[in-house]
Design a protein around this motif. Sequence first.
Motif, PDB file in Angstrom:
ATOM      1  N   LYS A 168       0.710  -1.330   0.095  1.00  0.00           N
ATOM      2  CA  LYS A 168      -0.117   0.006  -0.016  1.00  0.00           C
ATOM      3  C   LYS A 168       0.821   1.250   0.016  1.00  0.00           C
ATOM      4  CE  LYS A 168      -4.007  -1.661   2.844  1.00  0.00           C
ATOM      5  NZ  LYS A 168      -4.595  -1.531   4.093  1.00  0.00           N
ATOM      6  N   GLU A 169       1.737   1.269   0.845  1.00  0.00           N
ATOM      7  CA  GLU A 169       2.618   2.433   1.058  1.00  0.00           C
ATOM      8  C   GLU A 169       3.554   2.450  -0.482  1.00  0.00           C
ATOM      9  OE1 GLU A 169       3.541   4.039   4.818  1.00  0.00           O
ATOM     10  OE2 GLU A 169       3.759   2.110   5.577  1.00  0.00           O
ATOM     11  N   VAL A 170       4.186   1.464  -0.630  1.00  0.00           N
ATOM     12  CA  VAL A 170       4.850   1.448  -2.057  1.00  0.00           C
ATOM     13  C   VAL A 170       4.046   2.206  -2.958  1.00  0.00           C
ATOM     14  CG1 VAL A 170       6.012   0.474  -3.798  1.00  0.00           C
ATOM     15  CG2 VAL A 170       6.590  -0.265  -1.357  1.00  0.00           C
ATOM     16  N   LEU A 171       2.795   1.742  -3.276  1.00  0.00           N
ATOM     17  CA  LEU A 171       2.157   2.421  -4.392  1.00  0.00           C
ATOM     18  C   LEU A 171       1.484   3.697  -4.205  1.00  0.00           C
ATOM     19  CD1 LEU A 171      -0.472  -0.999  -4.928  1.00  0.00           C
ATOM     20  CD2 LEU A 171       1.946  -0.282  -6.271  1.00  0.00           C
ATOM     21  N   HIS A 172       1.443   4.058  -2.853  1.00  0.00           N
ATOM     22  CA  HIS A 172       0.976   5.657  -2.426  1.00  0.00           C
ATOM     23  C   HIS A 172       2.248   6.313  -2.855  1.00  0.00           C
ATOM     24  CE1 HIS A 172      -0.866   8.736  -0.470  1.00  0.00           C
ATOM     25  NE2 HIS A 172       0.348   9.033   0.083  1.00  0.00           N
ATOM     26  N   MET A 173       3.478   6.015  -2.480  1.00  0.00           N
ATOM     27  CA  MET A 173       4.798   6.815  -2.831  1.00  0.00           C
ATOM     28  C   MET A 173       4.878   6.934  -4.048  1.00  0.00           C
ATOM     29  SD  MET A 173       7.350   6.374   0.455  1.00  0.00           S
ATOM     30  CE  MET A 173       6.654   6.271   2.072  1.00  0.00           C
ATOM     31  N   ARG A 174       4.471   5.734  -4.742  1.00  0.00           N
ATOM     32  CA  ARG A 174       4.894   5.735  -6.480  1.00  0.00           C
ATOM     33  C   ARG A 174       3.838   6.638  -7.041  1.00  0.00           C
ATOM     34  NH1 ARG A 174       6.246   1.740 -10.690  1.00  0.00           N
ATOM     35  NH2 ARG A 174       4.470   2.023 -12.099  1.00  0.00           N
ATOM     36  N   ALA A 175       2.675   6.533  -6.827  1.00  0.00           N
ATOM     37  CA  ALA A 175       1.589   7.638  -7.238  1.00  0.00           C
ATOM     38  C   ALA A 175       1.906   9.239  -6.910  1.00  0.00           C
ATOM     39  CB  ALA A 175       0.495   7.153  -6.757  1.00  0.00           C
TER      40      ALA A 175
END
Length: 466
Positions: A168-175
């Motif tokens: 969740k956090e990886v995808l959030h920071m990526r976005a």
Amino acid sequence: MPPKPAHEVHGTDSTVAITIDYDKCMGCGMCAKVCNDTQSIGALAKADPKMPPNVIARNGDNSANTTTTRVALDLTNCCGCGQCTNACSFGAITPTSRVDEIAKAKAAGKKLVAVFAPATRVGISEAMGMAPGTSGEAQLIAALRQIGFDYVFDNLWGADACTIEDTKEVLHMRAHKSGPCYTSCCPAWINLVELRYPELIPKISTARSPNGMICSTIKKHWVKDMNIKAEDVFVVGFMPCTAKKLEAARPQLTTDGKADCDVSVTTKEAAALLKANNITFSADKEAELKAKPEGKFDAPFGEFSGSAYIFGKTSGVTESVARYVFALNKEPFTAAAIKVETVWEHADKIQNIKTLEFTCKGETYRAAVAHGGTAVAKCVEMEKELNVDVVEIMMCPMGCQNGGGQPKQMKKDLIPKRAEGLDKHDQECKYADCESNQPMHEYINKHMPTEHDIHEAFHTFYENRK
């Protein structure tokens, strides 16, 4: 006559993680060598005068200690990785033990709950005389029950939950282009961030480690299901890691002011405890117990995916996240889907930094993996040029399988065999990824129905201690 110590320091010094007995220390400098050269912890202090003193100096004493002055170990830049405990041949540096508290808790009428990590099962077998690469999972479960534990749970349940929260956090920071997201599973790394790299705190995943997650769930939710008071439960983590002792003591990882993990015990300490109870291990006994109830984990924390097993080796967290991304997109995953490239290697030929890249549904994801203190320092330095979405950090060379709490293995080329045991478990598991672990999802949905509930149980925060 025994050799004369190359120092004049006496007495003991300790942190929650490690203890130095200077009366056993011969001043050989092997601890200093691993701390400075392998882990670059002491080297960090040399490079930055604002850092606390070196953990231990070349002449075998503790950073300018003499018979009249002492730099307390707690005041140094020690991150608790414990690699020095494996480097010491004289028994002068050891994990700080609280094993005696287990018997005291049992005598006080508390319910004993054991939780053990992926790498522990491939370390305990070796410590109990089995060949490197074998697993003692079933025997450890049965042995813990034999010495008085009421429940034995698997930290792999926490690893599956951790994969979800990390992703969740990886995808959030990526976005939001605010990454890369750094993993938070390694407590020695978290200590180093707070002591040395506080500017990275906004990029560190707030997800607790797998052990942090499962112990929190036990104290916050499981006790209520069992109609037990949290203070009447004594949770013991059996870990490959000395820094887990520091993690267990973190005030952030508590329920109603009490530690979620009461005591953290290393694999070496666990082996000594079992041997003191005249317990032996063998390959035949492992095969026999695997098929019996006494060799199986207790519900509800006995369901997990194969991807959780590989948390115990380098790149395991990254592959677990990759498997989850593929599962979310309903795409089949194979290890061949991940392109691996070594971008930096230490002179010891063990530590390195690798990039891992995979494409799913037309989206390309990149990760960096660094293991060992020197590789970690180099990875932080190279962050921008690596151009990745996530950075997996393990302070111990080769990851948890070679943690400071694991049995000392003189033949370094045999340590990777421990990963073979984890891979075998992975291949035998009925779930390949955490998304397929429906019993875990059902438990979380029932007990943590909102994101706030999940955050309370599964997340934490960090502090600038520089």
